[in-house]
Design an enzyme around this catalytic site. Structure first.
Site: not given
Ligand code: GLA
Length: 388
Positions: A162, A174
């Protein structure tokens, strides 16, 4: 129709792998994963499902069922980001292509495949639909490639996909959650030490996710800008605290002493991060000792901080949280994920959840003329692939 049956409408080989990777909801700890802080997500029972056949040529042929779109690209020319006809790869294919790119860079074979996949995670809603696509392809290639790596390494490679291929500077939360989910548990994850543990969710409490219907795009500069502001704060604070590596290293008390020196906008961003990190530690303690109301209060203050200090909320998300706050049975509510639209997470007494959902939808419609999709979710297991 089942995905296996649909597979044959697009491909003729015999499928050999079935895989599934969940989305996630974050209960607390927002925008702290790229600051070395702890987070508290849970994988949810909304996921990407995939069926794949192996191919001898190094080519990926994909059909994204929900988009109704197909593409094919060479797995030995990923840097070019083009399809078999030399046309630019469609954006949705960057996720699987990026995963193959990151796996190959780690020396892991990514054999050719034909794959169909479909997701019931609403796209761009803050529930990690992208991380789930990445993970589903990673576990599929693990089976097809005949190698095995631990789930943390896999999550990190998907994050690399990503960051380096899709171009979003996200943290690890995530991909971690999609890889490590445990049914009926939240996941306490320290993004600095990579220590994690599954913490049982409170009994008889429902996870209710409300989609504001407003969409963000993570790759828009806002997310990367927030991250840059945190890095800037660390640089400036190093004048006083030379040992500081990330905002994880500064306590709320030290921040009170040195934060004043920062330019106003940077100070607000950093204050959110420092206090959010402390909130996660308190929330885990509250979860472990069954202190529901304390947990809920931390969620509300987390939301206020995202709204006022980090400035990633929207009027619609604020409305959803304000409505939820006043409804019977609601323990806590806040926006979940990156913000800039997307969803709220609400912890609701299970017995009151049906009334809560109805009242929330009705009041939201009255106030915004928008329709909120609401999902009653269960914390679920992480990604897996099996041979069929
Ligand atoms: C997105 C990003 C995560 C995190 C959240 C905020 O989901 O992918 O890595 O930073 O935002 O907490």
């Amino acid at each position: 129709m089942e995905l296996d049956a649909l597979f044959y409408s697009h491909f003729s080989a015999k499928p050999v792998v079935k895989a599934c990777a969940p989305g996630r909801v974050n209960l607390l700890g927002e925008h702290v994963d790229y600051n070395g802080g702890p987070v508290l997500p849970a994988a949810i029972d909304r996921a990407v499902n995939l069926v794949a056949a192996a191919q001898t040529e190094p080519i990926a042929r994909l059909f994204a069922q929900d988009l109704g779109m197909a593409t094919a690209f060479r797995l030995d020319q990923l840097e070019k980001k083009v399809d078999l006809d030399g046309q630019p790869l469609p954006k949705w294919a960057y996720y699987p292509a990026g995963v193959a790119w990151a796996l190959q860079a780690a020396g892991l074979p990514t054999p050719g495949l034909e794959a169909i996949y479909s997701s019931d995670i609403p796209i761009g809603s803050g529930l990690s639909s992208s991380a789930a696509v990445e993970m589903v392809f990673a576990v599929t290639w693990e089976v097809l490639g005949g190698w095995q790596i631990d789930r943390m390494q896999m999550a990190r490679l998907c994050q690399k996909a990503e960051n380096g291929y899709v171009g979003v500077n996200c943290g690890l939360m995530d991909q971690f959650a999609s890889a490590h989910g445990v049914a009926e548990h939240a996941l306490y994850f320290d993004t600095r030490s990579l220590y994690w543990e599954a913490v049982p969710l409170m009994p008889a409490v429902a996870l209710v996710i409300a989609d504001s219907g407003v969409r963000h795009s993570l790759s828009t500069s806002a997310y990367n800008e927030r991250r840059a502001a945190c890095e800037q704060a660390v640089k400036l604070l190093q004048q006083y605290l030379p040992e500081l590596h990330s905002l994880r290293d500064i306590s709320p008390v030290e921040f009170a002493a040195y934060g004043e020196s920062l330019p106003p906008e940077i100070r607000k961003r950093a204050e959110h991060v420092v206090k959010e990190i402390a909130r996660v530690e308190s929330a885990v303690a509250a979860l472990k000792t069954g202190k529901k109301q304390s947990f809920g209060a931390l969620m509300y203050s987390g939301h206020a901080s995202l709204r006022d200090l980090y400035e990633v909320s929207t009027a619609e998300l604020d409305t959803l949280v304000a409505i939820a706050h006043d409804l019977p049975g609601c323990i806590g509510a806040r926006l979940t994920g990156a913000g800039f639209g997307g969803c709220t997470i609400n912890l609701v007494e299970e017995s009151q959840a049906p009334d809560f959902i109805q009242s929330l939808q009705q009041a939201y419609h009255e106030k915004t003329e928008r329709k909120a999709q609401v999902y009653l979710c269960k914390a679920s297991n992480g990604a897996e692939a099996t041979r069929i």
